[in-house]
Design an enzyme around this catalytic site. Sequence first.
Site, mmCIF file in Angstrom:
data_model
loop_
_atom_site.group_PDB
_atom_site.id
_atom_site.type_symbol
_atom_site.label_atom_id
_atom_site.label_comp_id
_atom_site.label_asym_id
_atom_site.label_seq_id
_atom_site.Cartn_x
_atom_site.Cartn_y
_atom_site.Cartn_z
ATOM 1 N N GLU A 16 2.795 45.098 -57.124
ATOM 2 C CA GLU A 16 2.977 45.808 -55.991
ATOM 3 C C GLU A 16 2.051 45.831 -54.854
ATOM 4 O OE1 GLU A 16 4.262 50.804 -55.312
ATOM 5 O OE2 GLU A 16 2.661 50.136 -56.910
ATOM 6 N N ASN A 64 -7.134 50.669 -54.095
ATOM 7 C CA ASN A 64 -6.153 49.789 -54.512
ATOM 8 C C ASN A 64 -6.362 48.586 -53.922
ATOM 9 O OD1 ASN A 64 -3.882 52.610 -54.230
ATOM 10 N ND2 ASN A 64 -4.532 51.699 -55.974
ATOM 11 N N GLY A 87 13.009 57.976 -61.250
ATOM 12 C CA GLY A 87 11.976 57.043 -61.965
ATOM 13 C C GLY A 87 10.911 57.804 -62.650
ATOM 14 N N ALA A 88 11.243 58.104 -63.969
ATOM 15 C CA ALA A 88 10.341 59.327 -64.691
ATOM 16 C C ALA A 88 9.544 58.351 -65.688
ATOM 17 C CB ALA A 88 11.322 60.233 -65.567
ATOM 18 N N ASN A 137 -7.033 46.340 -57.356
ATOM 19 C CA ASN A 137 -5.869 46.139 -58.167
ATOM 20 C C ASN A 137 -5.576 44.611 -57.868
ATOM 21 O OD1 ASN A 137 -5.436 48.922 -57.574
ATOM 22 N ND2 ASN A 137 -3.611 48.494 -58.424
ATOM 23 N N LYS A 167 -7.514 56.282 -50.911
ATOM 24 C CA LYS A 167 -6.877 55.700 -52.037
ATOM 25 C C LYS A 167 -6.965 54.369 -52.055
ATOM 26 C CE LYS A 167 -4.708 55.761 -56.055
ATOM 27 N NZ LYS A 167 -3.299 56.211 -55.918
ATOM 28 N N ALA A 187 5.214 57.176 -65.841
ATOM 29 C CA ALA A 187 4.210 57.811 -66.246
ATOM 30 C C ALA A 187 3.869 59.047 -65.284
ATOM 31 C CB ALA A 187 2.905 57.198 -66.441
ATOM 32 N N ILE A 188 3.854 58.469 -64.045
ATOM 33 C CA ILE A 188 3.567 60.007 -63.058
ATOM 34 C C ILE A 188 4.777 60.641 -62.757
ATOM 35 C CG2 ILE A 188 3.281 60.198 -60.274
ATOM 36 C CD1 ILE A 188 0.766 59.813 -61.746
#
Length: 330
Positions: free
Chosen positions: A285, A208, A7-8, A212, A204, A10-11
């Site tokens: 998500e 979120n 899964g390339a 989010n 974190k 953004a991150i």
Amino acid sequence: MRVAVVGAGAIGAYVGACLHRAGADVSLIARGENLAALRADGVRVFSPRGDFQARPHATDDPEEIGPVDHVLLGLKAYSYATCGPLVNPLLKEDTSIIPAQNGIPWWYFHGLTGPHEGQRIEAVDPGGAVSRVLPPRRAIGCVVYPATELAAPGVVRHMEGTRFAIGEPDGSESARCREFSDAMIAGGLKCPVESDVRRDIWIKLMGNTAFNPISALTGATLAGICRHDGVRGLVTNMMNETLEVAAALGCHPEIEVERRIAGAERTGEHKTSTLQDLEKGKPLELAAMLAAVVELADLAGVEAPTLRTVGSLGDLLERRTAEPTPAGVG
């Protein structure tokens, strides 16, 4: 050291590019226009820390890569249960899986001594579907702090942050964590090996869990949320309830809620990943970011009324966005 990034986005592409420029043997798994761009021009990173370009191997076929030392998951958490065909060809006996995800991970109670050791969290591991594909024993905890976005296929815009906190679920200092950390640091990133990575997860998660869903429900940026007095109070309640759930499970992050909100406000007119996904018509998500926290509140006997209310609104939003658009609409 061989690393495959599944899964390339953004991150994933950002980490892969940093590891590659440090000399690691990196392969990126992508598809579509993104894969075509990666094959043609590699990963192009635009960052206030300096722009650069890296050309790691890119493919849509994990069989072409074969077994690696570390698999970095750049997928959304809702994709984990079905990622077996992408991950299985990359595994050998001691391959680690490092999920660069938001929210509560499926492995949360693995290696955690106490009354809930081995407990499965339905919201992030429904029926054990994720654990069957991604055995918890392979997991290295990872908390992602950088803000990035895929500006175009193969093009990563890095806004801020370079810290990726990692750690073993059982709190041990392992050779595999140290190896991965050293490679990340060589690539210009911060990658501390934490003895209690769950503490970072909750720190974190405070953001979120609140920002989010609220951003997706309102369309507001981080600064917009923080500068609205009433909504800022809502965020404060949600963060305090999140910390209450963490404490009931034995984790005590040392951070002040107001400091956490002030940090988000300084980020400015930034759209959360959930709002970005909503605007692009992608699945959300929120199961890992909010539904799992409510499930943990039930497990720990915490009331968490604000989390439950916003969680219900978020669930309704997810159901609405998953519904097909009626004919003649849009």
